[in-house]
Scaffold this active site. Sequence first.
Site, short mmCIF file in Angstrom:
data_model
loop_
_atom_site.label_atom_id
_atom_site.label_comp_id
_atom_site.label_asym_id
_atom_site.label_seq_id
_atom_site.Cartn_x
_atom_site.Cartn_y
_atom_site.Cartn_z
N PRO A 11 13.78 60.49 37.17
CG PRO A 11 12.68 58.46 37.19
CD PRO A 11 13.93 59.12 36.68
CG ASN A 12 9.27 60.78 40.77
OD1 ASN A 12 8.28 61.41 40.42
ND2 ASN A 12 9.38 59.48 40.60
NE ARG A 19 10.95 61.30 45.33
CZ ARG A 19 11.86 60.60 44.67
NH1 ARG A 19 12.88 61.22 44.08
NH2 ARG A 19 11.77 59.30 44.59
CE1 TYR A 24 15.49 60.03 47.78
CE2 TYR A 24 13.12 60.37 48.04
CZ TYR A 24 14.19 59.58 47.64
OH TYR A 24 13.96 58.33 47.11
CG ASN A 75 20.05 60.48 41.73
OD1 ASN A 75 19.52 59.38 41.57
ND2 ASN A 75 19.79 61.26 42.76
CB ALA A 78 12.53 54.85 40.31
CD GLU A 99 24.77 53.99 40.87
OE1 GLU A 99 25.73 53.20 40.64
OE2 GLU A 99 23.64 53.62 41.23
CG HIS A 101 21.69 56.61 44.35
ND1 HIS A 101 20.65 56.65 43.43
CD2 HIS A 101 22.58 55.71 43.87
CE1 HIS A 101 20.92 55.81 42.47
NE2 HIS A 101 22.08 55.22 42.70
NE ARG A 108 14.99 55.04 50.63
CZ ARG A 108 14.50 55.77 49.61
NH1 ARG A 108 15.33 56.37 48.76
NH2 ARG A 108 13.20 55.89 49.45
C1 DQA Z 1 17.43 58.03 44.65
C2 DQA Z 1 17.15 56.65 45.24
C3 DQA Z 1 16.17 55.87 44.36
O1 DQA Z 1 15.90 54.61 44.94
C4 DQA Z 1 14.86 56.63 44.24
O2 DQA Z 1 13.98 55.94 43.37
C5 DQA Z 1 15.05 58.03 43.81
C6 DQA Z 1 16.15 58.80 44.39
C7 DQA Z 1 18.31 58.88 45.57
O3 DQA Z 1 18.85 59.88 45.09
O4 DQA Z 1 18.43 58.58 46.77
O5 DQA Z 1 14.27 58.58 43.05
O6 DQA Z 1 18.13 57.85 43.42
#
Ligand code: DQA
Length: 148
Positions: A11-12, A19, A24, A75, A78, A99, A101, A108
């Site tokens: 998501p997102n 964003r 990011y 990835n 959240a 995995e 990120h 964080r």
């Molecule tokens: C994320 C880190 C997560 O905590 C966050 O909710 C994201 C992006 C990252 O790529 O840094 O949506 O996965």
Amino acid sequence: MTATILILNGPNLNLLGTREPDIYGRETLATIESACRARGQGLGLDVDFRQSNDEGELVTWIQEAPKAHAGIIINAGAYTHTSVAILDALSAIDMPIIEVHLSNIHRREEFRHHSFVSKAADGMICGLGGQGYELALDALAKRLKNNG
Ligand code: DQA
């Protein structure tokens, strides 16, 4: 036959570019996808790059992965920190999982320090932005070659 790597984004991550750029960066998901395709080509891997805001859709894609994919880069956004369903789906399949990120989740907020995905992943890359996806492809290429 060329192996295909499934790259899943949660998501997102469709909002990358606008964003929270301080966290990011300005790179869009489309730019990351292009870089992954180019890196995959260099490594002799096909890339199936997807994004969903829907936890159930991600679970279904993970369940289906063994039919057409040799490894997963994920990835989960959240859902990384909340989803036992994604952990269970990843645990149910037998293939290398990396995995990724973009941000360094350990630098964080406390709630981002725990990852359910990590319990099923062979390795984790965080804090290197979009480059992390390319490094994950390198790692998968090596693993698949060693096992092949
Ligand atoms: C994320 C880190 C997560 O905590 C966050 O909710 C994201 C992006 C990252 O790529 O840094 O949506 O996965």
